[in-house]
Write an enzyme that holds these catalytic residues in place. Sequence first.
Site, PDB file in Angstrom:
ATOM      1  N   CYS A  86       0.832  -1.205   0.000  1.00  0.00           N
ATOM      2  CA  CYS A  86       0.000   0.000   0.000  1.00  0.00           C
ATOM      3  C   CYS A  86       0.867   1.255   0.000  1.00  0.00           C
ATOM      4  O   CYS A  86       0.578   2.224  -0.711  1.00  0.00           O
ATOM      5  CB  CYS A  86      -0.931   0.000   1.201  1.00  0.00           C
ATOM      6  N   CYS A 123      -5.746  -2.152   6.850  1.00  0.00           N
ATOM      7  CA  CYS A 123      -6.659  -1.014   6.723  1.00  0.00           C
ATOM      8  C   CYS A 123      -8.016  -1.401   6.160  1.00  0.00           C
ATOM      9  O   CYS A 123      -9.039  -0.902   6.612  1.00  0.00           O
ATOM     10  CB  CYS A 123      -6.014   0.081   5.882  1.00  0.00           C
TER      11      CYS A 123
END
Length: 367
Positions: free
Chosen positions: A104, A200
Site C-alpha cells: 500500500c 486497513c
Amino acid sequence: MNTTANPSNIIVGLSGGVDSSVTAALLKQQGYQVRGVFMQNWEDDDNDEYCSIKQDSFDAIAVADIIGIDIDIVNFAAQYKDKVFAYFLQEYSAGRTPNPDVLCNAEIKFKCFLDYAVGQGADTIATGHYARKEVRNGVHYLLKGLDRNKDQSYFLYRLKPFQLERAIFPLGGLEKPEVRRLAAEFNLPTAAKKDSTGICFIGERPFREFLQKYLPTDNGKMVTPEGKTVGEHVGLMFYTLGQRKGLGIGGAGEPWFVAAKDLTKNELIVVQGHDHPLLYTRSLVMNDLSFTLPERPKAGRYTCKTRYRMADAPCELRYLDEETAELVFDEPQWAVTPGQSAVLYDGDICLGGGIIQTTDKPVIITR
C-alpha cells in the site's frame, strides 16, 4: 524536520489519525503552504458495522478545519484493489502470509497519492510515518524513526529514490507521547484517538470472517511432524507460522505452535514448545527485490528484520541473481514466514529488501 530542498507547497496524507493530524499541524505552524488529502482506498463495506472509513474521513475534515487548511477526498479504491488487494488474496491462496501495508505504501501512498499531489502543483508530500530522511551528497537516505517502538521504516522499504526525493516525514524525530501532547496543544479532535490496528481494509472485523468472503476454505487435520493427528484446522489460510492462539489443542505439556503448512495434503503441521527446532531457521531466500538507494547494496554483512518490531538480526547478504537473494543469519531466527518482507539495514539506514519465498525448513509444502 526532514525535507527536500526548501519545499514550499506540501500536501499531507490525512488519514483521520493522530499522527497525520500532527504532521499537518506542524507543517502549517512552520509556515509551509499545506493542503490535506484523505485517501479512500476501500469502499465495498461502507455500511459494515466494522468499517471506520466514514468516521476517519470526518475526523480528517475536522482536523483540516481546525488547522485552517483545505482538504480533498480522493478515491484510490480501484487502484488499491488492482495493486494491493488482488496480491493479498493471491498470496493467501498460495499458503503465504502477505503484508499489504508494505505494498500500500509503495503503490498507493507514494505512487497514486504522489502522482496526484504533483499534478496539483505540490513540491512534496508528507505522511505521519515514524521514519526519517537525510540527504547526503544529493542522495536521499531512508532512516529508522527515533522512536524505536514506533519505527515504521520496515513498511517503507519498497520506496524508490524518486519517491523518497518527494517525501518528508515530520514525525521521524519525535516519540509517540510527544505527538499525543502536541495534538492536545493544537486542540486536535484526534488527540486521544486510538491507533488503528490490523489491515486497513479489514478494520476491526474478525480476520476469518473477512477472508471467507473472498476465498474458499477447506477444513483439514492438524498433525505433528511425525504424522499424529492432534486437532482440526478450519482452513490453512487462517494460520501463520509461529501462531499459538486459536489452535484449540488441549492436553498436557507445552503450548502448540504452527510450524508448517502442507498444501498438498491440506494439513497444518504443529509442534509443542516455543523453542522447537522446526520453528527456527538459519537462512531464507527472498525475491522481488526493491532498494531505496540508486545502487543496490553490495553483497556482505548487514542486519535484517523479517517482521515488524523485531530486533535487528545480523546476517550475510548473497545475491543469487538479479531478482533473488539469500540471507544467512548469525543466529537462528524464529518463525520466518514466506510472504512477509525481509528488510535490510546498515545501521539506521533502511536499504530495502524483498519478499520471503523459502527458508531452510520446509514451511510451505507443495510437493
